[in-house]
Design an enzyme around this catalytic site. Structure first.
Site, PDB file in Angstrom:
ATOM      1  CE1 TYR A 146      -2.487   3.378   2.135  1.00 21.32           C
ATOM      2  CE2 TYR A 146      -3.816   2.374   0.403  1.00 21.32           C
ATOM      3  CZ  TYR A 146      -3.573   3.421   1.282  1.00 21.32           C
ATOM      4  OH  TYR A 146      -4.411   4.506   1.292  1.00 21.32           O
ATOM      5  CG  ASP A 241       5.688   3.649   0.742  1.00 19.49           C
ATOM      6  OD1 ASP A 241       4.546   3.637   0.247  1.00 19.49           O
ATOM      7  OD2 ASP A 241       5.945   4.258   1.803  1.00 19.49           O
ATOM      8  CE  LYS A 269       1.793   5.417   7.763  1.00 18.95           C
ATOM      9  NZ  LYS A 269       0.382   5.475   8.119  1.00 18.95           N
TER      10      LYS A 269
END
Ligand code: KE4
Length: 435
Positions: A146, A241, A269
């Site tokens: 994802y 990622d 994040k």
């Protein structure tokens, strides 16, 4: 239900009238586990106070940003001070430079950095850059990976896309989905097969160096190094990622932990310290192609805003001052893993625990879980029962099997003990076995 629980339920009813599913991000809606989501009134350290009046041990940590726990005093102070000086200028500010320098110091492969407001923006911009730099159109990702909700990534996507049963979202044009190839995680032969079949056409291989969105799936020895070699051999760029793993897998992210240098990295994040920040970066020769120094366009009204930058910079300063945080997170993760393994031992044929550092998943299927196909074998109904068993016992897990549990430096031995004790009771309940 008591009055507070009624209030929480009423809030959800109100929310569903004005917000799709009552939430602003799908996985929060408890769709995978059923029931009414806990609306959070406040949080401190590793504990949440719900609108239902209950306090919960938080194993979500806002899905990763809160490596130091909720409302860390130094980060709150930094935000308060920055807010008084203005939250966004739409013009350059010194703190953006300091933040970019801090990221580059920690992760040397990011010779240059561009800040965005989300991990989605970061990953999608990195792909645009890879396509421009290589003159190629195809992107190879991994089933269950994802990378945010940009069109091209919503193909066999993990996290909430898989949880909601729509790993390839409607609304994505076939032409866009067709430019995304998907390989099996931890399977270099599958990657090589696709690179050969589409020789000269793959712009980048996008990978979570620690897969966190099919549940936690560690890279097998040699996998990341193999991707590096295959990308070099086929003229494709390697995009890590690290939105989850950046500054969590270690002070230098997963690329530091595993010693594999990508061409491009997406971050998010943790670098926002709890405020909206994403970033992408990599080799200077690539990043200099990004507007305005080059033609690859990407922009953002609030990109690099001083408020979020100050929060992120304080986070990175604390991690630089206190590198022992990573050893503590590893130790807490190991203790939680050992405790859960012990609690699940009677059900070893139906469960497994997988972990990298402070990221962990208890799967309701036998292990090992090496890729998304393996993860899809998990008994999601059993996970849902386990989730609610833990919630009733005051432990709020991520409300989906295909997610990671996130530990923070605010967790301690007491909290690990609480989570394991709750699991000892919730597991037999979930699996329909008398304790
Ligand atoms: P955001 O756009 O949500 O900031 O980042 C997207 C993203 C990119 N890359 C990775 C590896 C990610 O894990 C994410 C987002 N993670 C999910 C949790 N699995 C965010 C939670 C949510 O979607 O509500």
């Amino acid at each position: 239900m008591d009055a507070a629980a009624d209030r929480n339920a009423a809030l959800f009813d109100r929310a569903r009238r004005v917000l799709p599913g009552g939430v602003n991000s799908p996985v929060r809606a408890f769709g995978a586990v059923g029931g009414t989501p806990v609306f959070v009134r406040s949080a401190k350290g590793c504990r949440l106070l719900g609108e239902d009046g209950r306090t919960y041990l938080d194993m979500v940590g806002s899905w990763g940003p809160l490596l130091l726990g909720h409302a860390h005093p130094r980060i709150v102070k930094a935000i308060r001070e920055a807010a008084g000086d203005g939250t966004s200028f739409g013009m350059p500010s010194a703190v953006e430079v300091e933040m970019a320098e801090a990221v580059a110091r920690a992760m040397p492969s990011l010779e240059m950095v561009r800040f965005t407001c989300s991990g989605t923006e970061a990953a999608m911009s990195a792909v645009r850059l890879a396509r421009a730099a290589t003159g190629r159109d195809l992107v190879l990702k991994f089933a269950g990976g994802y990378h945010g909700h940009a069109d091209g990534f919503l193909v066999e996507a993990g996290s909430g896309a898989a949880t909601g049963g729509v790993p390839s979202s409607p609304g994505v044009p076939a032409s866009v989905a067709g430019a995304t190839l998907t390989a099996r995680y931890n399977d270099l032969a599958d990657v090589e097969r696709l690179l050969r079949a589409h020789a000269g056409r793959v712009a980048c291989v996008a990978v979570e160096p620690v897969a966190g969105n099919m549940g936690v799936v560690p890279p097998e020895p040699g996998f990341l190094e193999g991707l590096r070699g295959l990308c070099d051999g086929h003229g494709a760029l390697l995009l890590f990622d690290e939105v989850i793993s950046g500054f969590r897998a270690g002070p230098g992210g997963a690329q530091g932990l595993y010693g594999v240098r990508p061409d491009l990295t997406a971050l998010g994040k943790i670098i926002g310290g709890g405020l909206p920040v994403g970033a992408y970066g990599g080799r200077r020769v690539l990043m200099e192609r990004v507007a305005p120094s080059g033609p690859v366009y990407q922009a953002g009204t609030l990109s690099g805003n001083p408020l979020a930058m100050r929060a992120g910079l304080e986070m990175l300063r604390i991690l630089a001052e206190q590198p022992q945080v990573f050893a503590r997170l590893e130790s807490l993760g190991a203790d939680l893993e050992a405790g859960l393994r012990d609690a699940a031992a009677p059900f070893a044929d139906r469960t497994c625990v997988q972990r990298v550092g402070s990221l962990l998943t208890l799967f309701f299927c036998p292990g090992p879980v090496r890729n998304f196909e393996d993860a899809l074998r998990a008994d999601r109904a059993a996970f849902g029962r386990f989730f609610h068993g833990m919630l009733r016992r005051g432990v709020h897990l991520p409300p989906a099997q295909f997610e990671a549990w996130f530990l923070s430096a605010a967790h301690g031995d007491e909290e690990i003990g609480q989570a394991v004790a709750a699991a000892r009771e919730a597991l037999p309940e979930a699996l329909g076995v008398r304790p």
